[in-house]
Design a protein around this motif. Sequence first.
Motif, PDB file in Angstrom:
ATOM      1  N   LEU A 118      -2.533   5.527  -2.719  1.00 47.23           N
ATOM      2  CA  LEU A 118      -3.521   6.445  -2.148  1.00 47.23           C
ATOM      3  C   LEU A 118      -2.975   7.859  -2.251  1.00 47.23           C
ATOM      4  CD1 LEU A 118      -4.225   4.430   1.138  1.00 47.23           C
ATOM      5  CD2 LEU A 118      -5.455   4.266  -1.049  1.00 47.23           C
ATOM      6  N   GLU A 119      -3.662   8.729  -2.951  1.00 48.72           N
ATOM      7  CA  GLU A 119      -3.189  10.113  -3.118  1.00 48.72           C
ATOM      8  C   GLU A 119      -4.284  11.062  -2.630  1.00 48.72           C
ATOM      9  OE1 GLU A 119      -0.426  12.021  -3.942  1.00 48.72           O
ATOM     10  OE2 GLU A 119      -1.835  13.674  -3.681  1.00 48.72           O
ATOM     11  N   GLN A 120      -3.875  12.014  -1.798  1.00 45.58           N
ATOM     12  CA  GLN A 120      -4.879  12.905  -1.208  1.00 45.58           C
ATOM     13  C   GLN A 120      -5.424  13.945  -2.194  1.00 45.58           C
ATOM     14  OE1 GLN A 120      -3.024  14.981   2.058  1.00 45.58           O
ATOM     15  NE2 GLN A 120      -1.771  16.230   0.723  1.00 45.58           N
ATOM     16  N   LYS A 121      -4.627  14.224  -3.245  1.00 41.77           N
ATOM     17  CA  LYS A 121      -5.083  15.273  -4.175  1.00 41.77           C
ATOM     18  C   LYS A 121      -6.127  14.728  -5.133  1.00 41.77           C
ATOM     19  CE  LYS A 121      -0.917  18.011  -4.161  1.00 41.77           C
ATOM     20  NZ  LYS A 121       0.392  17.756  -4.714  1.00 41.77           N
ATOM     21  N   GLN A 123      -9.355   4.647   5.236  1.00 41.73           N
ATOM     22  CA  GLN A 123      -9.614   5.914   4.550  1.00 41.73           C
ATOM     23  C   GLN A 123     -11.075   6.278   4.756  1.00 41.73           C
ATOM     24  OE1 GLN A 123      -6.201   4.318   3.818  1.00 41.73           O
ATOM     25  NE2 GLN A 123      -7.882   3.232   2.864  1.00 41.73           N
ATOM     26  N   ASN A 124     -11.509   7.405   4.152  1.00 42.58           N
ATOM     27  CA  ASN A 124     -12.890   7.867   4.306  1.00 42.58           C
ATOM     28  C   ASN A 124     -13.926   6.745   4.177  1.00 42.58           C
ATOM     29  OD1 ASN A 124     -11.007   8.877   2.458  1.00 42.58           O
ATOM     30  ND2 ASN A 124     -12.448  10.233   1.436  1.00 42.58           N
ATOM     31  N   ASN A 161      -7.581   8.515  -5.809  1.00 41.67           N
ATOM     32  CA  ASN A 161      -7.324   9.939  -5.558  1.00 41.67           C
ATOM     33  C   ASN A 161      -8.333  10.477  -4.543  1.00 41.67           C
ATOM     34  OD1 ASN A 161      -6.530   9.580  -8.716  1.00 41.67           O
ATOM     35  ND2 ASN A 161      -5.214  10.987  -7.626  1.00 41.67           N
ATOM     36  N   ASN A 162      -8.081  11.702  -4.091  1.00 43.41           N
ATOM     37  CA  ASN A 162      -9.006  12.352  -3.150  1.00 43.41           C
ATOM     38  C   ASN A 162      -9.182  11.561  -1.865  1.00 43.41           C
ATOM     39  OD1 ASN A 162     -10.114  14.799  -3.765  1.00 43.41           O
ATOM     40  ND2 ASN A 162     -11.354  13.917  -5.423  1.00 43.41           N
ATOM     41  N   ASN A 178       0.860  -1.178   0.000  1.00 42.74           N
ATOM     42  CA  ASN A 178       0.000   0.000   0.000  1.00 42.74           C
ATOM     43  C   ASN A 178       0.902   1.235   0.000  1.00 42.74           C
ATOM     44  OD1 ASN A 178      -1.900   1.954   0.529  1.00 42.74           O
ATOM     45  ND2 ASN A 178      -2.456   1.187   2.569  1.00 42.74           N
ATOM     46  N   ILE A 179       0.763   2.081  -1.006  1.00 44.71           N
ATOM     47  CA  ILE A 179       1.639   3.257  -1.117  1.00 44.71           C
ATOM     48  C   ILE A 179       0.834   4.504  -0.782  1.00 44.71           C
ATOM     49  CG2 ILE A 179       3.059   4.616  -2.724  1.00 44.71           C
ATOM     50  CD1 ILE A 179       3.416   1.995  -4.346  1.00 44.71           C
ATOM     51  N   VAL A 180       1.223   5.196   0.267  1.00 49.20           N
ATOM     52  CA  VAL A 180       0.497   6.422   0.642  1.00 49.20           C
ATOM     53  C   VAL A 180       1.285   7.621   0.122  1.00 49.20           C
ATOM     54  CG1 VAL A 180      -0.452   7.793   2.531  1.00 49.20           C
ATOM     55  CG2 VAL A 180      -0.495   5.286   2.656  1.00 49.20           C
TER      56      VAL A 180
END
Length: 393
Positions: free
Chosen positions: A34-37, A147-148, A129-130, A9-11
């Motif tokens: 997993l990318e926050q943008k 995550q969410n 994303n997000n 898992n790559i954060v």
Amino acid sequence: MKEIQSNINIVGGGLIGASIAYSLSKLGTKVVILEQKAKFNHKKILDKRTTAISEGTKKFLEEINIWKEIGNYAEPIKKIQIIDRNQSNKIYFDNQRRKSNLGYIVKNEFILDILYRKLKEQNNVKIFNNVRLEDIFYEDNRIISKQNNFFVNSNLLLASDGKNSSIRKIFKTPIYSKDYKKKAIVINFYHSKNHNNIAFEFFFNNGPLAILPMQKNKNYFQSSIVWTNTNEFINSLLSLDDNKIISILNKKIKGSIGEINKIITKQTFPLKAHLNSKFFEKRIVYLGDSAHSFHPIAGQGWNLGMKDVESLYNLVKKYNSLGLELGDEIFCKEFQKDNFFKAYRLYQITDKVDSIFKFDNSIFNHARFSAINLIERSKKIKNKISDFAMGVN
Ligand SMILES: Cc1cc2nc3c(=O)[nH]c(=O)nc-3n(C[C@H](O)[C@H](O)[C@H](O)COP(=O)(O)OP(=O)(O)OC[C@H]3O[C@@H](n4cnc5c(N)ncnc54)[C@H](O)[C@@H]3O)c2cc1C
């Protein structure tokens, strides 16, 4: 809630997260990023920097079969000129001995664009994303991120979430850090004369100014400046209109690439460096800027992060071939052993080079002048420095 199973898992899906994901996909490893943008779109990328890619990084990009695409956007650096305050005190570096270039300048947005396009073609990679990371916990020999609205369950989590890593904060991994209380301004611009693939680095007492040769845009010669200076100076520079900035820059760069005639983009970055006291936690490995960040004086931050990527790629390859489970304590410690010292060394070098050039009194100036003369006349020292810049030592 949905749970996704993966090997790794790559954060963080920046330059390092996307590079390690692509490398691992070549080994058949099941990967989640997993990318926050918001959704990746290179036209919306705010990072207008260029990266000086070293010869060492290029070799690894060739190994994982992606240099061909990146190379299409790369402008070679054939020579480097280091200039200390005045034009007479110079060192020249070139590539005669190794018959290769000293590095390559590529826009960050192109590197990311290519990596994401290639990642989308791999069926063992899932990109989200997000994403908002909420928690990390363990079950037997698995690590689970929440995550969410979903979980990711894996053997190993890679923290490639940048210099303000949220994973480092969750695990309270201690760091050594330094705030230079300065900023770097990055300005991409058109100019009147061919750069002839020369990179220039001027050392002024408030910080270095580098001119990096970029690919021509249609018929326009293009380069990028990275100028480090005090926060006050950079803020007041930014308050000026482009014509005034151009006339200040033209005086500083003294015709090395002719006259600057148009600014394309300008962006600033606060200058802080840090080094994690260790590069792992239980079933977690820190890569790239989440593990270390440096003064950009030598343009080596991403290149060193790519050494982390290469080392992790080789470790996963070795574990797979031996049928071993990824991410246990021995795995994480082996990664630390391979990478911590290299980062510690670069942290020290970049910090010391910055200090040597900033002092401006007669004793230091004389010592620096003599040292520069000595380096310019010594092939052996020059070769060592070129090898360092090329990332091949
Ligand atoms: C002015 C300047 C010039 C430079 N020039 C060079 C150069 O010429 N050569 C070179 O080698 N290096 C250079 N560097 C350094 C280089 O830019 C960095 O080392 C590199 O960008 C680090 O990449 P990264 O992926 O580790 O971090 P980042 O690029 O910061 O990426 C981190 C990613 O993680 C995401 N993220 C963060 N938190 C979370 C979360 N909780 N969940 C999900 N996603 C998250 C972020 O959105 C981001 O996409 C320069 C640096 C500066 C400041």
